[in-house]
Design a protein around this motif. Structure first.
Motif, short mmCIF file in Angstrom:
data_model
loop_
_atom_site.label_atom_id
_atom_site.label_comp_id
_atom_site.label_asym_id
_atom_site.label_seq_id
_atom_site.Cartn_x
_atom_site.Cartn_y
_atom_site.Cartn_z
N GLU A 73 0.02 4.41 2.57
CA GLU A 73 -0.92 4.91 1.08
C GLU A 73 -1.08 6.50 0.64
OE1 GLU A 73 -4.62 2.78 1.54
OE2 GLU A 73 -5.68 4.21 2.33
N HIS A 75 0.69 8.35 -0.68
CA HIS A 75 0.41 9.40 -2.32
C HIS A 75 -1.13 8.77 -3.25
CE1 HIS A 75 0.85 4.35 -1.90
NE2 HIS A 75 0.78 4.56 -3.42
N MET A 76 -1.82 7.76 -2.00
CA MET A 76 -2.99 7.84 -3.19
C MET A 76 -3.55 8.44 -3.62
SD MET A 76 -5.97 4.65 -2.34
CE MET A 76 -6.60 5.50 -0.95
N ALA A 101 -2.70 2.56 -7.26
CA ALA A 101 -2.10 2.97 -6.21
C ALA A 101 -1.17 2.23 -5.39
CB ALA A 101 -2.66 3.77 -5.06
N SER A 436 5.82 9.97 -4.18
CA SER A 436 4.59 9.83 -4.55
C SER A 436 4.52 11.39 -6.05
CB SER A 436 3.58 12.14 -3.43
OG SER A 436 3.24 11.04 -1.96
N PHE A 439 5.03 8.70 -8.82
CA PHE A 439 3.94 8.16 -8.78
C PHE A 439 2.59 8.79 -9.78
CE2 PHE A 439 -0.50 7.10 -7.08
CZ PHE A 439 -0.59 6.28 -8.09
N TYR A 443 1.33 7.29 -13.10
CA TYR A 443 -0.38 7.38 -13.61
C TYR A 443 0.10 8.95 -14.39
CZ TYR A 443 -4.74 7.46 -12.52
OH TYR A 443 -6.84 6.89 -12.45
#
Ligand SMILES: [Zn+2]
Length: 463
Positions: A73, A75-76, A101, A436, A439, A443
């Motif tokens: 995770e 990328h979170m 995420a 990432s 993502f 988002y």
């Protein structure tokens, strides 16, 4: 048969608190530690070892055990840049950060994101890790390729549907298939644990199915429990007995049960942990972000096993060890402070017990699996001046993941003198960066269009 001799080690921490050898050596045969003792004797006995590591400027110690994280995770953390107000608690953190995420992770990204987390764990001295993730097949493949000892725990949740899920029954079936495929893989490095995400985000029938599945395959069970004040209050409003007693009643507690966080426990609830032999994964870095601190001195006094978790795959278990050494001294509670060796002991033996691996890892006793790290003392001004009486305190307070020079897991040398033996670091970082970025774009588009950040929420869990 392959053999490794680590010789002339400045110090070897065989087991905590006091079994420490100066100028020692470790002899490894295949995946096991065969002998630990004075270097002069082992050098004479094993002059023909296939690989010889000179550790005269190093500390040799058990590999660390991360008792709770979500490896894939990284990328979170891009989302923390979007926060315009502090997180108010676990529900807020889940809504604004975690679910968006996790629910995004597409199948093609799952392996690459896992590999970035594993790379960081390896480089910073963690040799065993409990990993809550999704896409069980990709997670299994990445765990094997990482070279680490990995307990895979696919995230199971019924309050919403994650990207890899076709529904709760499908989740259970895929978890079972993953156990059949990966449990015991890679010479036993890969194991499984059933992981309903939290007791408040799974239907009760589903929690019972999880317990049944764990029993059927004789694997452990793990969940996030009593993580924060608001969660615990909300749980008590629904279940008057409290979430811990409810977990007990549902059969979730026992010697193969691991509960992450466990910050908000009263004395009776701690007694339930002790009675059932359940373990705690203490994660002070993420807990303090939400304003919570587990009662670790009390847990240890009541003989509850405690391991340490990063809960963030791009952090470093040495940071956790340092935080633990400080956090419990400043808490205004009747039970305060820890013995100087306790944080390091929790990060090794405590973690091993939490993962039910205490017979295999956590110390460097002969007969155990060869999961070993070294810390570099050459040109190291933080671990200086170093003497035997201050060794453990110095590691606890000053060591960092970047001190880790060599990593051996299951007898395999994965990193030597800071150089990775198998993994292509640059390629792993580039792929994780690309996902990432993807993502982040996804988002940002959602935010710009005013779309819901969390989709596929079960009607009973709609706000
Ligand atoms: Zn977690």
């Amino acid at each position: 048969m392959s053999t490794v001799l680590i010789k002339k080690a400045r110090y070897i921490i065989v087991s905590l608190p006091f079994n420490i050898i100066e100028n020692g050596a470790v002899f490894i045969q295949d995946n096991l530690i065969r002998e630990v003792g004075p270097s002069s004797i082992l050098e004479q006995k094993y002059p023909q070892a296939d690989t010889i590591i000179d550790a005269s400027d190093k500390i040799v110690m058990p590999g660390l055990v991360d008792a709770h994280t979500h490896v894939g995770e990284c990328h979170m953390f891009t989302l923390f840049g979007f926060l315009t107000s502090p997180l108010t608690g676990i529900a807020d953190a889940l809504d604004r950060i975690v679910w968006p995420a996790w629910a995004w992770i597409p199948q093609e990204a799952a392996y690459d994101l896992e590999m970035l987390g594993f790379l960081n764990l390896l480089k910073t001295g963690t040799t065993s890790v409990q990993d809550c993730y999704m896409w069980p097949d990709e997670a299994g493949r990445a765990a094997v390729d990482s070279g680490l000892r990995v307990e895979n725990s696919p995230t199971l949740v019924t309050s919403l549907r994650l990207r890899d899920s076709k529904g709760p029954e499908d989740d259970l079936a895929r978890t079972e298939a993953a156990i059949q495929k990966w449990h015991g893989a890679a010479n036993g490095r890969i194991t499984y644990r059933i992981h309903p995400s939290a007791t408040y985000n799974c239907h009760e029938w589903f929690l019972r199915e999880c317990v049944e599945l764990a029993h059927r395959y004789d694997v452990g069970i793990a969940t996030h429990l009593a993580e924060s004040v608001d969660e615990t209050k909300a749980a008590r409003a629904v279940w008057s007995q409290g979430e811990v007693r409810r977990a007990y009643d549902l059969g979730l507690m026992g010697p193969k049960s691991l509960f992450f966080h466990s910050c908000e426990l009263n004395d009776e609830e701690i007694a339930l942990y002790a009675e059932t032999g359940s373990s705690v994964a203490h994660c002070p870095l993420t807990n303090s972000m939400l304003g919570n601190v587990a009662r670790v001195p009390k847990l240890l006094a009541e003989k509850v096993n405690v391991g340490l978790g990063t809960d963030m795959p791009t952090n470093d278990l040495f940071n956790v060890i340092r935080t633990v050494s400080q956090q419990h001294t400043i808490m205004p509670r009747p039970e305060r402070g820890l013995p100087p060796w306790a944080p390091l002991e929790m990060a090794t033996v405590g973690g091993a017990r939490a993962l039910n691996l205490q017979d295999s890892v956590g110390t460097l006793d002969p007969g155990k699996k060869a999961d070993i790290i070294t810390l570099d003392l050459a040109h190291n001004t933080r671990l200086f001046p170093l003497t035997l009486p201050v060794l453990v305190t110095m590691i606890t307070v000053n060591a960092s993941g970047s001190d880790v020079a060599d990593v051996i897991v299951d007898g395999n040398l994965l990193m030597r003198d800071h150089q990775l033996v198998y993994l292509d670091e640059q390629a792993i970082i580039e792929r994780a960066q690309r996902w990432s970025n993807e993502f982040l774009n996804y988002y940002q588009r959602k935010v710009e269009r005013g779309e819901a950040l969390v989709e596929n929420v079960h009607p009973e869990f709609q706000p």
